[in-house]
Design an enzyme around this catalytic site. Structure first.
Site, PDB file in Angstrom:
ATOM      1  N   ASP A 199     -47.162 -29.297  18.287  1.00 57.16           N
ATOM      2  CA  ASP A 199     -46.556 -28.966  16.957  1.00 57.16           C
ATOM      3  C   ASP A 199     -47.553 -28.757  15.909  1.00 57.16           C
ATOM      4  O   ASP A 199     -48.016 -27.751  15.107  1.00 57.16           O
ATOM      5  CB  ASP A 199     -45.642 -29.811  16.455  1.00 57.16           C
ATOM      6  CG  ASP A 199     -44.661 -29.557  15.366  1.00 57.16           C
ATOM      7  OD1 ASP A 199     -43.935 -30.352  15.354  1.00 57.16           O
ATOM      8  OD2 ASP A 199     -44.778 -28.406  14.982  1.00 57.16           O
ATOM      9  N   ASP A 350     -36.744 -30.679  16.329  1.00 62.08           N
ATOM     10  CA  ASP A 350     -36.996 -31.660  15.880  1.00 62.08           C
ATOM     11  C   ASP A 350     -35.747 -32.776  16.057  1.00 62.08           C
ATOM     12  O   ASP A 350     -36.114 -33.905  16.583  1.00 62.08           O
ATOM     13  CB  ASP A 350     -37.132 -31.676  14.281  1.00 62.08           C
ATOM     14  CG  ASP A 350     -38.339 -30.868  13.880  1.00 62.08           C
ATOM     15  OD1 ASP A 350     -38.347 -30.212  12.911  1.00 62.08           O
ATOM     16  OD2 ASP A 350     -39.295 -31.159  14.541  1.00 62.08           O
TER      17      ASP A 350
END
Lengths: 429, 151
Positions: A199, A350
């Site tokens: 990420d 997420d």
């Protein structure tokens, strides 16, 4: 004549925005913890998936291996997984570049159907079996069918009730996260760390796929097709024409920042709610200018400039749950962004990875759950603050996952002993 | 006027963060001014659909609900709750109300039928049905067809 109510302070507006994003994350985590404790509780040792999935393709963990072997195997697995996610994200960028948005949308609806229908159905079945619930197959078929179809519509259409859309996104996140908790232990932990690092790279590096995607979307002023959770924007009634102004903002699309007295609508399309963790955390501000003003704005889809699309984009999240299935990519969406009305948007990836962490912690003990939950929420808060400070795309996973993993290790190795000893000797707790 | 503004100032500022209950702005059409909470047809308030799109939306959901999807009817009613609640105040298409009432009736009917069947099945159990109960109950069906082996 109406007079404005007392103008809301930064704290109130900001606080409400944050609450509106922390609540669904917490609900998702809580449901995964509950599912895990109900379904996995009895078979905590049998952590092996009977089916080869994309995440265990390189190495199948078994409890008899040595620690070093497990670690190596887990690293291999995570590398493969991250590589697949990278390839898929680049594919997504390519498709987006070639303007195949319809295809992407359909694919997203299809994967939502798979997740809700099959995963949801399986988990419901497991629960029914566990509790021996006397429901017949006709009723369950009808209920499942309804649930799935409305879910697909919620993901597909932008004009569904906001609450229904948000609920379905949380459910999808929960189902996918539960699936991840079925992976072997070492693989899960190393995978979490690997995804956090990925990420970081994908959003911040100049060649990262997420960054490319965001820049593309911004330059074209389009929506990224992805599964994103968008919190309801905080509507300030401080202006006499509060509601009307908002609508006008949307109608004119982004870019009319000057017209709206300090409304934070900027034209930049927000984050990538796409396949990979890109978090653009933008905080919506009310009608009173605050320094966090230019949060990146979300996208107003081209056609419906009149209405906000609370659901911004749809990305396909598809889990490869059997080797016979078409190798579907794991387009996981992670990212926080700003909706076109100024609300915070958080990518579904997420939700998923936070819940995976907490779910894994639940498979050990509840003490680790509390510690990891606090760590994740703290990480989310830090990410929000960083975003408000830097005002550009920031990844949401790294801070929370690192804190979460750290707290898990500390709790498991140190805290547990301490608490147990204290309790046994009737000292504290 | 001053007194009014004074009281307004101390009114709860967080009251209407979802529905603009007091946003009957002078800009809207006069027919809507007395609507108050029913100014917007949807439950999302200004974030939802406009009056024109609502009719299309409600009609589509009403028709789709006939494909054995009562949940769509329920979502339809939920979404357009303000219209159902304030029937007189609305000036937009009377058709909208008809679709909503239709959806509500359809959902209630279907729910009544389904729940009575489900309850009969659950409570009656084997006394009522005999062996057929074992055939129909979900966990046996799942075992018979191996439905839980996918995960």
């Amino acid at each position: 004549m109406e007079q404005n109510p007392r103008p809301r302070t930064v704290l109130e507006t900001l606080g409400e925005e944050i609450i509106r994003i922390v609540t669904p994350v917490s609900i998702c985590m809580l449901s995964v913890v509950i599912l895990v404790s109900i379904l996995n509780g009895d078979s905590s040792s049998a952590g092996d998936l009977p089916i080869t999935t994309m995440a265990t393709i390189a190495y199948k963990e078994s409890s008899s291996d040595s620690t070093w072997d497990k670690l190596k195997g887990a690293l291999l697995n995570s590398l493969v997984f991250v590589a697949v996610v990278t390839v898929v994200t680049f594919l997504l960028v390519l498709l987006f570049y070639l303007r195949c948005t319809k295809f992407l949308k359909y694919y997203m609806g299809f994967s939502a159907f798979l997740v809700l229908g099959f995963m949801g159905g399986e988990i419901a079945l497991l629960l029914i079996q566990d509790f021996s619930f006397p429901v017949d197959c006709i009723t369950s078929a009808i209920l499942l069918f309804n649930f799935t179809v409305v879910g697909v519509l919620a993901v597909f259409m932008s004009k569904m009730a906001i609450f229904v859309t948000q609920a379905y996104l949380v459910v999808i996140g929960m189902l996918v996260a539960y699936w991840f908790t079925l992976l072997p232990e070492w693989t899960t932990w190393v995978l979490l760390v690997a995804m956090a690092l990925y990420d970081l790279a994908a959003v911040l590096l100049p060649g990262g796929p997420l960054r490319l995607l965001v820049e593309l979307a911004m330059s074209r002023d389009e929506d990224i097709p992805a599964l994103v959770y968008e919190a309801r924007p905080v509507i300030n009634d401080s202006g006499p024409s509060g509601g009307v102004v908002r609508r006008r903002v949307w109608r004119e699309g982004r870019g009319d920042t000057d017209e709206n007295q300090g409304l934070s609508t900027n034209t930049r399309s927000g984050l990538s709610s796409d396949s990979t963790p890109g978090t653009h955390l933008s905080v919506g501000i009310g009608e009173h200018e605050m320094n966090l003003a230019d949060a990146e704005e979300g996208r107003v889809t081209g056609g419906d400039s009149e209405l906000t699309t609370p659901l911004v984009q749809h990305i396909n999240v598809q889990m490869n749950s059997s080797e016979n299935a078409v190798p579907s990519e794991n387009l996981v969406l992670e990212g926080i962004g700003l909706g076109s009305s100024g609300a915070i948007k958080l990518g579904l990836g997420d939700f998923i990875f936070y819940s995976v962490l907490v779910g894994r912690a639940a498979m050990y003990d509840f003490m680790t759950v509390y510690a990891c939950y606090l760590a994740i929420i703290a990480g989310l808060g830090v990410t929000l603050m960083l975003l408000a400070f830097y005002r550009k795309a920031l990844p949401a996973l790294p801070v929370s996952i690192m804190l979460g993993v750290l707290f898990y290790l500390l709790t498991r190795l140190l805290l547990e002993d301490f608490v147990v000893q204290c309790s046994m000797n009737l000292l504290m707790f | 006027m001053d007194n009014q503004s004074g009281t307004d100032r101390y009114s709860n500022p967080a009251a209407a963060s979802i529905l603009p209950t007091s946003s009957t702005s002078p800009g809207t059409s006069s027919s809507r001014r007395r609507l108050g909470p029913a100014e917007w047809p949807t439950i999302d308030g200004p974030l939802g659909l406009s009056h024109d799109d609502s009719l299309e939306h409600a009609r589509r959901f009403f028709k789709l609900g006939f494909l054995c999807l009562p949940f769509l009817w329920a979502v339809n009613c939920f979404y357009f709750w303000p219209v159902l609640r304030h029937p007189n105040a609305h000036d937009s298409h009377p058709d909208l109300r008809r679709y909503l009432v239709g959806s509500a009736i359809g959902f209630l009917l279907f729910a009544a039928i389904l729940s009575s069947w489900a309850l009969t099945f659950a409570i009656g159990g084997e006394h009522l049905f005999g062996d057929v109960w074992k055939e129909l109950v979900m966990y046996n069906v799942a075992e018979k067809y191996g439905l839980t082996g996918w995960i």
